[in-house]
Design an enzyme around this catalytic site. Structure first.
Site, PDB file in Angstrom:
ATOM      1  N   HIS A   1      19.998 -25.363   0.312  1.00 14.92           N
ATOM      2  CA  HIS A   1      20.213 -23.940   0.542  1.00 14.92           C
ATOM      3  C   HIS A   1      21.709 -23.704   0.306  1.00 14.92           C
ATOM      4  CE1 HIS A   1      19.976 -19.971   1.914  1.00 14.92           C
ATOM      5  NE2 HIS A   1      19.417 -20.106   3.094  1.00 14.92           N
ATOM      6  N   ARG A  43      13.487 -18.183  -3.328  1.00 13.62           N
ATOM      7  CA  ARG A  43      13.207 -18.989  -2.136  1.00 13.62           C
ATOM      8  C   ARG A  43      11.771 -19.455  -2.270  1.00 13.62           C
ATOM      9  NH1 ARG A  43      14.203 -18.594   3.843  1.00 13.62           N
ATOM     10  NH2 ARG A  43      16.331 -18.777   3.080  1.00 13.62           N
ATOM     11  N   LYS A  58      -2.111 -14.364  -5.329  1.00 14.14           N
ATOM     12  CA  LYS A  58      -3.388 -14.510  -6.033  1.00 14.14           C
ATOM     13  C   LYS A  58      -3.422 -15.819  -6.814  1.00 14.14           C
ATOM     14  CE  LYS A  58      -3.720  -9.537  -6.898  1.00 14.14           C
ATOM     15  NZ  LYS A  58      -3.528  -8.559  -7.975  1.00 14.14           N
ATOM     16  N   ARG A  61      17.297 -12.826   6.846  1.00 15.07           N
ATOM     17  CA  ARG A  61      18.730 -12.622   6.576  1.00 15.07           C
ATOM     18  C   ARG A  61      19.158 -13.011   5.177  1.00 15.07           C
ATOM     19  NH1 ARG A  61      20.374 -14.559  11.718  1.00 15.07           N
ATOM     20  NH2 ARG A  61      18.152 -14.597  12.014  1.00 15.07           N
ATOM     21  N   THR A  62      18.575 -14.071   4.611  1.00 11.74           N
ATOM     22  CA  THR A  62      19.006 -14.460   3.266  1.00 11.74           C
ATOM     23  C   THR A  62      18.644 -13.375   2.249  1.00 11.74           C
ATOM     24  OG1 THR A  62      18.719 -16.767   3.855  1.00 11.74           O
ATOM     25  CG2 THR A  62      18.892 -16.276   1.530  1.00 11.74           C
TER      26      THR A  62
END
Lengths: 316, 178
Positions: free
Chosen positions: A134, A104, A82, A54-55
Site C-alpha cells: 500500500h 485497490r 458480475k 479513506r484511501t
C-alpha cells in the site's frame, strides 16, 4: 516513473522528491490556493474492488484539488461483481480514455498485472493489493514522521519506529518497512509470532515479541489494525489477551519518549489494538495522517501525470 | 559567450529598479515583492534589501512558485515544485511587484498572474525583470527593466547570482542552431 506499484520500485531520492513535492502542495492547500489547474482535462479512475473509505476519498480529494476529472468505480454495483475479468475492465477504462487508474484489489499483484499487461496506456497507482503493498499509505506515514521528527532533514536517519500488530496480513506494514528503512530509519516489528510472516528474518528489521521492552526507546509507534475479517484462524487466544500484550494503552503511552508520536493507518478498532484515550491523546497524529494523505496523493498524481505523457505502454 | 552585464552593472541596474519601484508607488508601504523561483526569488530579495536600506524599514517580500500553473507541463518531464511564501499582509489590495530574472515569451508571467489570482486580488500588479530579451508570445510587458538585451531566438541568456552560482553575471550564450 510511470506507475506507482510498490515502494521497492522507488529509489531513495525519488521517495524524497515525492515527500518534498507533497510539502509544497500541502503549503499550497493550507493557504488560499485550494484548487490548482494542473491536471485539468485528465481523467482519473478510482477502481476499488475492495472496501475503502479513506484511501478512496483521499485520492478523490487529491485529484479534484488538481482539477482532474474523477470517475469512481466500485466493485459493488459494477460488472466486476458480475464476474468481469480485470482485463476486460481495464480495456473498458482504456476505451473511456482514463489517464490513470487507482486500483485497490483483494489479490496481491493486481496493480502490477494491470500495469504490465499493457491492457491500458494510463498510469497505474496501487492503492492496496491483497496483503502485498500500500505504497501511498507508507509515503504519507513517512511524510507525517518527517514533519514531526526529522527537524528539517530530508530523510529519517536515526529515528526508531515500531510497527505493532498484525504484520502478517498488513500491506501497510510491508510498504512501511521498505520505505522507512530506505529513508534511514530503524524499524522494529512487534507482534505475536503467529502474526509475523514467514521469512521475516530476511527483512531489514528487528523483531520483538515484547512491546514493553520496545516502547521506551521508539520515536513513533505505528499501530496496525487487527483485521477481524481475517481472524477466523485463531492467531491469538482472545481479544483481551491481545490488548494486554500488544495494545497501546495509557500506561504504555506514559512511558514513551516525550517527543514520540502515535500513528494508526485506520480504521481503528478502539479498545482492541489501541485504547480510546491513546487514540485521542496529544501524541496521536492519526487525524493528521488523513490530512497529509491528501497532500502526498496530490504529489503522486502530479509527478505521474503532469509531465509529458509517455508514448510507451499503449496496447500493442 | 558574450558578457552582457558584469557585476557592477548588475548591481547598478538592481539599485535603479529599487528606486523606480519606490518612486512609482510613493514609498514601500503598499508594496509586496514576489519573486518567481529560482532566480527571480534571489532578485526579489536583493531589491527588498535595497528598498529597506533606502527607506529604513522592512518591506513585504516573498516568493511565488508558478509550476502548477504552467501551460507547458505536458511537454516536459514533471518539474520539482519550489516554495511559495506569501508575506504576512497577503496580496489583497496590495501593490504586488512580480520579480523575475529574464522576460522572454511572457508565459511565465501569465502563469504567475493565474497563480496570484488564486491567492487574492491585488490593487495593482507590476513586473520587474533584470533582463528583457524580447521575443514575446503574449501581450505582456515589464514595468521595470534592468537591461534590454536584443537576442536571437536560439541564444540563451544566463543570469548568475552569487548566492547560487558564486558570481554575479549576465551573459549571452549561443544555443543550438535552429
Amino acid at each position: 516513473m510511470k506507475h506507482l506499484l510498490s515502494i521497492s520500485d522507488l529509489s531513495k531520492s525519488q521517495a524524497i522528491t515525492i515527500l518534498n513535492t507533497a510539502e509544497e502542495l500541502a503549503r499550497a492547500s493550507d493557504g488560499p490556493m485550494k484548487k490548482l489547474p494542473t491536471l485539468r482535462g485528465r481523467t482519473i479512475v478510482n477502481l476499488f474492488a475492495e472496501d475503502s473509505t479513506r484511501t478512496r476519498i483521499s485520492f478523490e480529494a487529491a485529484a479534484k484539488r488538481l482539477s482532474a476529472d474523477v470517475i469512481n468505480f466500485s466493485a459493488k454495483g459494477s460488472s466486476v461483481s458480475k464476474g468481469e475479468s480485470l482485463k476486460d475492465t481495464a480495456q473498458t477504462l482504456q476505451a473511456m480514455g482514463a489517464d490513470a487508474v487507482i486500483i485497490r484489489h483483494s489479490a496481491s499483484g493486481a496493480a502490477a498485472r494491470l500495469a504490465e499487461n499493457r491492457w491500458m496506456s494510463g498510469a497505474v497507482i496501487n492503492a492496496g493489493d491483497g496483503t502485498h503493498e500500500h505504497p501511498s499509505q507508507a509515503l504519507l506515514d513517512a511524510f507525517t514522521i518527517r514533519r514531526h521528527l526529522a527537524h528539517g532533514r530530508e530523510d529519517l536517519a536515526g529515528l526508531h519506529i515500531a510497527i505493532v500488530g498484525d504484520v502478517l496480513h498488513s500491506r501497510v506494514a510491508r510498504s512501511n518497512v521498505l520505505l522507512l528503512t530506505k529513508l534511514g530509519a530503524k524499524v522494529t516489528l512487534v507482534a505475536p509470532p503467529t502474526l509475523l510472516p514467514v521469512g521475516v528474518e530476511s527483512w531489514p528489521v528487528t523483531v520483538s515479541y515484547d512491546f514493553d521492552a520496545v516502547i521506551e526507546s521508539v520515536d513513533a509507534v505505528m499501530m496496525l489494525r487487527i483485521q477481524l475479517e481475517r481472524m477466523s484462524e485463531m492467531f491469538f487466544p482472545n481479544a483481551r489477551e491481545y490488548s494486554r500484550y500488544f495494545g497501546l494503552n495509557s500506561d504504555r503511552l506514559r512511558r514513551m519518549k516525550p517527543t514520540a508520536i502515535v500513528m494508526h493507518p485506520g480504521p481503528m478498532n478502539r479498545g482492541l489494538e489501541i485504547t480510546a484515550d491513546s487514540a485521542d491523546s496529544a501524541r496521536s497524529v492519526i487525524v493528521e495522517q488523513v490530512t497529509n494523505g491528501v497532500s502526498v496523493r496530490m504529489a503522486i498524481l502530479y509527478l505521474l501525470l503532469a509531465g509529458v505523457p509517455e508514448s510507451e505502454g499503449v496496447i500493442a | 559567450m558574450s558578457l552582457a552585464l558584469p557585476a557592477p552593472d548588475m548591481a547598478r541596474a538592481i539599485t535603479r529598479i529599487s528606486h523606480e519601484i519606490l518612486e512609482r508607488n510613493s514609498g514601500s508601504e503598499t508594496i509586496t515583492l514576489l519573486g518567481i523561483p529560482t532566480r527571480g526569488a534571489h532578485l526579489a530579495a536583493r531589491i527588498a534589501a535595497n528598498i529597506e536600506a533606502i527607506e529604513g524599514r522592512a518591506v513585504q517580500h516573498g516568493t511565488l512558485d508558478i509550476t502548477l500553473h504552467r501551460d507547458d507541463l505536458r511537454t516536459r518531464p514533471p518539474r520539482a515544485l519550489m516554495p511559495t511564501v506569501i508575506p504576512s499582509l497577503g496580496v489583497e489590495g496590495r501593490n504586488v511587484v512580480l520579480v523575475d530574472d529574464v522576460l522572454f515569451s511572457g508565459r511565465t508571467i501569465r502563469a504567475a498572474l493565474d497563480a496570484l489570482g488564486e491567492i487574492g486580488r491585488p490593487q495593482t500588479v507590476q513586473l520587474a525583470v533584470l533582463v528583457d530579451r524580447g521575443h514575446r508570445e503574449l501581450p505582456i510587458r515589464a514595468d521595470y527593466v534592468g537591461k534590454n538585451l536584443p537576442t536571437s531566438q536560439n541564444q540563451v541568456v544566463r543570469v548568475q547570482f552569487t548566492e547560487l552560482d558564486g558570481i554575479d553575471l549576465v551573459s549571452i550564450e549561443e544555443g543550438a542552431p535552429l
